[in-house]
Design an enzyme around this catalytic site. Structure first.
Site, PDB file in Angstrom:
ATOM      1  CE  LYS A  54      20.138   0.596   0.324  1.00 21.86           C
ATOM      2  NZ  LYS A  54      19.946   1.805   0.985  1.00 21.86           N
ATOM      3  CD  GLN A  98      17.856   5.029   0.793  1.00 21.77           C
ATOM      4  OE1 GLN A  98      18.222   3.717   1.210  1.00 21.77           O
ATOM      5  NE2 GLN A  98      18.683   5.802  -0.285  1.00 21.77           N
ATOM      6  CG  ASP A 121      24.671   3.701   4.546  1.00 22.55           C
ATOM      7  OD1 ASP A 121      24.880   3.087   3.723  1.00 22.55           O
ATOM      8  OD2 ASP A 121      23.870   4.348   4.637  1.00 22.55           O
TER       9      ASP A 121
END
Ligand code: NDP
Length: 298
Positions: A54, A98, A121
């Site tokens: 990422k 995460q 997200d």
């Protein structure tokens, strides 16, 4: 029939290219560099690889990556304090924590603490609710990627019979909402669904987000249907391969389904690459919205 293989790798590279161009224009015209903070708690090797990828892609798109790595012993209060700090930092336009988090931390509490405007997200209850209400929202990256891939195989998704197998908050539910927003007729199936086979056989568009290696077989597929395989399953390598080697397969039995479907995503190289590309897109959109600029036309 031999399915058209939907090349997620190329489509994702194209999307990343468009985001990168828009990021360069933002810097040239407004002096802005979108920034995303990626927070990793603990030592999960799969998460570490994913976070590294990422960060590399974020930098390649001309954005600013802020990596925050915390020990597995981090308390919920400490992580909440970090989220608060990132919420207040104007250089941070997107925040990604995460998952999974260590057991002492309630992930729902953490997600709810993220500023919804920075929730790239798309997991914050406000963004979930806005998506379900048909309002503009930051939407989860993998589902967004699935719908983008499905759209490459159809002029329009309107009126299609779409079946989503899986009802997780991360994939199944949001992909169903996005398909509804595209005017598909959506059925969400799960482990308690009766006659899954019969349902799938009627689907013009089948999205498999199950986490069961090669569960979806050729006889589940309506000839010519579009099949989007979200699954990432690590299985033992084939006979003849080096002992201990493993390989990644999807939730769809790729070779046999390719003989029946009209279009199909491979694993790897289908939905996976779209997830990070959509994260970049969400970060760009978040940066524009936070600076009172119109959404980039991508
Ligand atoms: P979850 O385990 O959270 O959800 C799986 C869903 O599948 C559940 O709703 C479950 O039903 C359903 N299910 C399980 N077994 C069956 C069955 N036998 N018949 C019908 N339905 C079943 O997984 P996720 O949604 O998080 O992920 C799904 C897959 O997608 C995984 O392989 C994951 O690795 C992959 N993934 C890939 C991403 C990418 O970037 N490509 C990103 C995220 C996930 P129930 O609710 O009843 O238990």
């Amino acid at each position: 029939m031999t399915a058209h293989i939907i090349d997620g790798k190329t489509i994702a590279a194209d999307l990343r290219g468009k985001v990168t161009d828009a990021v360069h224009r933002l810097l040239r015209d407004r002096g802005l560099v979108p920034g995303i903070a990626v927070v990793l708690v603990g030592e999960n090797p799969a998460s570490e690889v994913y976070v590294r990828t990422k960060s590399k892609m974020v930098a390649a798109a001309g954005m600013h990556a802020i990596d925050r790595k915390l020990p597995a012993t981090t308390s919920e209060a400490e992580l909440l304090a970090l989220v608060g700090e990132l919420n207040a930092d104007p250089a941070v336009n997107g925040i990604l924590v995460q998952l999974p988090l260590p057991p002492q931390i309630d992930s729902h509490k953490i997600i709810a603490a993220i500023d919804p405007a920075k929730d790239v997200d798309g997991f914050h209850p406000l963004n979930v609710g806005r998506l379900a209400s048909g309002l503009p929202a930051l939407v989860p990256c993998t589902p967004l990627g699935c719908v983008m891939l499905a759209k490459t195989a159809h002029v329009s998704l309107a009126g299609l019979d779409a079946v989503v197998i899986g009802r997780s908050n991360i994939v199944g539910k949001p992909v169903a909402q996005l398909l509804l927003a595209e005017n598909a007729t959506v059925t969400v199936a799960h482990s308690k669904t009766r006659d899954l086979l019969g349902l799938c056989r009627r689907a013009d568009l089948l999205i498999a987000a199950i986490g069961r290696p090669e569960m979806v077989r050729a006889d589940w597929i309506k000839p010519g249907a579009t099949v989007i395989d979200v699954g990432i399953n690590r299985v033992a390598g084939q006979e003849g391969q080096q002992a201990g080697k493993s390989r990644i397969v999807g939730d769809v039995a790729y070779a046999e389904v390719a003989a029946v479907a009209g279009a199909l995503t491979p694993v790897p190289g289908g939905v996976g690459p779209m997830t990070i590309a959509c994260l970049l897109l969400n970060t760009l959109r978040a940066a524009c919205a936070q600076n009172g600029l119109p959404a980039p036309s991508i």
